[in-house]
Design a protein around this motif. Structure first.
Motif, PDB file in Angstrom:
ATOM      1  N   TRP A   1       0.805   2.233  -3.549  1.00  0.00           N
ATOM      2  CA  TRP A   1      -0.114   2.620  -4.982  1.00  0.00           C
ATOM      3  C   TRP A   1      -1.274   3.640  -3.200  1.00  0.00           C
ATOM      4  O   TRP A   1      -1.786   4.091  -3.911  1.00  0.00           O
ATOM      5  CB  TRP A   1      -0.839   1.450  -4.954  1.00  0.00           C
ATOM      6  CG  TRP A   1      -1.031  -0.088  -3.917  1.00  0.00           C
ATOM      7  CD1 TRP A   1      -0.747  -0.666  -3.955  1.00  0.00           C
ATOM      8  CD2 TRP A   1      -2.572   0.278  -3.401  1.00  0.00           C
ATOM      9  NE1 TRP A   1      -0.968  -1.534  -2.693  1.00  0.00           N
ATOM     10  CE2 TRP A   1      -2.313  -1.019  -2.662  1.00  0.00           C
ATOM     11  CE3 TRP A   1      -3.620   0.826  -3.102  1.00  0.00           C
ATOM     12  CZ2 TRP A   1      -2.922  -1.888  -1.648  1.00  0.00           C
ATOM     13  CZ3 TRP A   1      -4.570   0.921  -2.058  1.00  0.00           C
ATOM     14  CH2 TRP A   1      -4.404  -0.412  -1.429  1.00  0.00           C
ATOM     15  N   ASP A   2      -0.965   3.622  -1.867  1.00  0.00           N
ATOM     16  CA  ASP A   2      -2.216   4.467  -1.149  1.00  0.00           C
ATOM     17  C   ASP A   2      -1.590   5.695  -0.826  1.00  0.00           C
ATOM     18  O   ASP A   2      -0.554   5.474  -0.578  1.00  0.00           O
ATOM     19  CB  ASP A   2      -2.480   3.805  -0.629  1.00  0.00           C
ATOM     20  CG  ASP A   2      -3.703   3.822   0.544  1.00  0.00           C
ATOM     21  OD1 ASP A   2      -4.279   5.613   0.163  1.00  0.00           O
ATOM     22  OD2 ASP A   2      -4.160   3.505   1.646  1.00  0.00           O
TER      23      ASP A   2
ATOM     24  N   ASP B   1      -2.645   5.860  -8.455  1.00  0.00           N
ATOM     25  CA  ASP B   1      -1.339   5.764  -8.294  1.00  0.00           C
ATOM     26  C   ASP B   1      -1.188   3.708  -8.435  1.00  0.00           C
ATOM     27  O   ASP B   1      -0.264   2.989  -8.979  1.00  0.00           O
ATOM     28  CB  ASP B   1      -0.535   5.953  -6.715  1.00  0.00           C
ATOM     29  CG  ASP B   1      -0.679   7.272  -6.552  1.00  0.00           C
ATOM     30  OD1 ASP B   1      -0.531   8.205  -7.909  1.00  0.00           O
ATOM     31  OD2 ASP B   1      -0.522   7.516  -5.281  1.00  0.00           O
ATOM     32  N   MET B   2      -2.403   3.019  -8.083  1.00  0.00           N
ATOM     33  CA  MET B   2      -2.496   1.963  -8.179  1.00  0.00           C
ATOM     34  C   MET B   2      -2.588   1.592  -9.564  1.00  0.00           C
ATOM     35  O   MET B   2      -1.786   0.399 -10.015  1.00  0.00           O
ATOM     36  CB  MET B   2      -3.926   1.449  -7.589  1.00  0.00           C
ATOM     37  CG  MET B   2      -3.621  -0.252  -7.930  1.00  0.00           C
ATOM     38  SD  MET B   2      -5.431  -1.104  -7.289  1.00  0.00           S
ATOM     39  CE  MET B   2      -5.451  -0.382  -5.453  1.00  0.00           C
TER      40      MET B   2
ATOM     41  N   SER C   1      -1.189   6.135   8.154  1.00  0.00           N
ATOM     42  CA  SER C   1      -1.903   6.582   6.715  1.00  0.00           C
ATOM     43  C   SER C   1      -1.323   8.718   7.701  1.00  0.00           C
ATOM     44  O   SER C   1      -1.972   8.893   8.520  1.00  0.00           O
ATOM     45  CB  SER C   1      -3.526   6.771   5.918  1.00  0.00           C
ATOM     46  OG  SER C   1      -2.509   5.568   5.975  1.00  0.00           O
TER      47      SER C   1
ATOM     48  N   TYR D   1     -12.174  -1.324  -6.934  1.00  0.00           N
ATOM     49  CA  TYR D   1     -11.687  -0.835  -5.689  1.00  0.00           C
ATOM     50  C   TYR D   1     -12.821  -0.351  -4.633  1.00  0.00           C
ATOM     51  O   TYR D   1     -12.799   0.760  -4.977  1.00  0.00           O
ATOM     52  CB  TYR D   1     -10.427  -0.236  -5.358  1.00  0.00           C
ATOM     53  CG  TYR D   1     -10.086  -0.021  -4.529  1.00  0.00           C
ATOM     54  CD1 TYR D   1     -10.722  -0.538  -3.200  1.00  0.00           C
ATOM     55  CD2 TYR D   1      -8.261  -0.552  -4.400  1.00  0.00           C
ATOM     56  CE1 TYR D   1      -9.689   0.136  -1.784  1.00  0.00           C
ATOM     57  CE2 TYR D   1      -8.078   0.114  -3.114  1.00  0.00           C
ATOM     58  CZ  TYR D   1      -8.482  -0.300  -2.203  1.00  0.00           C
ATOM     59  OH  TYR D   1      -8.458  -0.039  -1.059  1.00  0.00           O
TER      60      TYR D   1
ATOM     61  N   ASP E   1     -11.949  -2.915   2.654  1.00  0.00           N
ATOM     62  CA  ASP E   1     -11.304  -2.983   0.815  1.00  0.00           C
ATOM     63  C   ASP E   1     -11.096  -3.671   0.100  1.00  0.00           C
ATOM     64  O   ASP E   1     -11.007  -4.880   0.660  1.00  0.00           O
ATOM     65  CB  ASP E   1      -9.903  -2.805   1.268  1.00  0.00           C
ATOM     66  CG  ASP E   1      -9.594  -0.914   1.982  1.00  0.00           C
ATOM     67  OD1 ASP E   1     -10.004  -0.686   3.025  1.00  0.00           O
ATOM     68  OD2 ASP E   1      -8.802  -0.364   1.818  1.00  0.00           O
TER      69      ASP E   1
ATOM     70  N   ALA F   1       0.697  -1.350  -0.076  1.00  0.00           N
ATOM     71  CA  ALA F   1       0.280   0.135  -0.253  1.00  0.00           C
ATOM     72  C   ALA F   1       0.634   0.845  -0.421  1.00  0.00           C
ATOM     73  O   ALA F   1       0.745   2.485  -0.205  1.00  0.00           O
ATOM     74  CB  ALA F   1      -0.700  -0.360   0.996  1.00  0.00           C
TER      75      ALA F   1
ATOM     76  N   ASP G   1      -6.945   9.775  -6.079  1.00  0.00           N
ATOM     77  CA  ASP G   1      -5.368   9.378  -6.871  1.00  0.00           C
ATOM     78  C   ASP G   1      -5.365   7.886  -6.572  1.00  0.00           C
ATOM     79  O   ASP G   1      -4.236   7.862  -7.375  1.00  0.00           O
ATOM     80  CB  ASP G   1      -4.855  10.742  -5.385  1.00  0.00           C
ATOM     81  CG  ASP G   1      -4.915  11.419  -5.553  1.00  0.00           C
ATOM     82  OD1 ASP G   1      -5.604  12.390  -6.679  1.00  0.00           O
ATOM     83  OD2 ASP G   1      -5.081  12.655  -4.255  1.00  0.00           O
ATOM     84  N   THR G   2      -5.976   7.339  -5.514  1.00  0.00           N
ATOM     85  CA  THR G   2      -5.052   5.502  -5.143  1.00  0.00           C
ATOM     86  C   THR G   2      -5.912   5.206  -6.993  1.00  0.00           C
ATOM     87  O   THR G   2      -4.353   4.248  -7.288  1.00  0.00           O
ATOM     88  CB  THR G   2      -6.253   5.468  -4.249  1.00  0.00           C
ATOM     89  OG1 THR G   2      -6.317   5.804  -2.651  1.00  0.00           O
ATOM     90  CG2 THR G   2      -5.888   3.327  -4.090  1.00  0.00           C
ATOM     91  N   GLU G   3      -6.777   5.202  -8.127  1.00  0.00           N
ATOM     92  CA  GLU G   3      -6.320   4.756  -8.882  1.00  0.00           C
ATOM     93  C   GLU G   3      -4.941   4.861  -9.967  1.00  0.00           C
ATOM     94  O   GLU G   3      -5.247   4.244 -10.882  1.00  0.00           O
ATOM     95  CB  GLU G   3      -7.641   5.099  -9.038  1.00  0.00           C
ATOM     96  CG  GLU G   3      -8.239   5.037 -10.578  1.00  0.00           C
ATOM     97  CD  GLU G   3      -9.733   4.966 -11.602  1.00  0.00           C
ATOM     98  OE1 GLU G   3      -9.878   4.951 -12.652  1.00  0.00           O
ATOM     99  OE2 GLU G   3     -10.347   6.181 -11.070  1.00  0.00           O
TER     100      GLU G   3
END
Length: 143
Positions: A30-31, A135-136, A55, A104, A89, A27, A131-133
């Motif tokens: 990608w998070d 980066d992932m 986090s 996700y 998640d 994570a 942002d997660t989408e």
């Protein structure tokens, strides 16, 4: 309760994606909010494996313990929890045009006095979801 969901595609096959995503220590790659994520146990990653996750969200650091609740040939599900919030998640990975389609979904529930912040949490996590989408997608396409 706040639900954030994103569906997107990547080039690696589902098994490659699932093998990577089942280890929540990734994570950090990608998070965008994850500062550190350390496995609490050892051996193969299996249902019941857990991680200490730190986090930073909107400038506030928080620590959650994540546990792998489900691992199949098409899905990984994690539960993260601390005194003020819990999150599920749920990541589904299906074959798609030679690669994978990922859905996700994060369900975040604030606890206690933190419930008062729920309306603002939705807006904040929509941004984090985008942002997660991004980066992932970048990280998985490198696999």
């Amino acid at each position: 309760m706040t639900t954030i969901s994103r569906t997107f595609t990547v080039t690696p096959q589902p098994q490659v994606v699932l093998d990577y995503l089942k280890d929540f220590s990734h994570a950090t790659e990608w998070d965008p909010g994850t500062e550190s994520c350390t496995r609490r146990d050892s051996g193969p990653v299996v249902v019941g494996s857990s991680w200490d996750n730190t986090s930073k969200i909107a400038g506030v650091s928080t620590e959650l313990v994540y546990e792998l609740l489900e691992l199949t040939d098409a899905k990984v599900v994690f539960k993260g929890e601390n005194e003020t919030a819990s999150t599920i998640d749920d990541i589904t990975v299906l074959p798609h045009e030679g690669g994978s389609e990922i859905t996700y979904e994060a369900v975040i529930e604030m606890k206690g006095a933190a419930k008062l912040a729920t309306p603002g949490v939705k807006l904040l996590f929509e941004k984090i979801g985008t942002d997660t989408e991004e980066d992932m997608t970048t990280v998985l396409n490198r696999l």
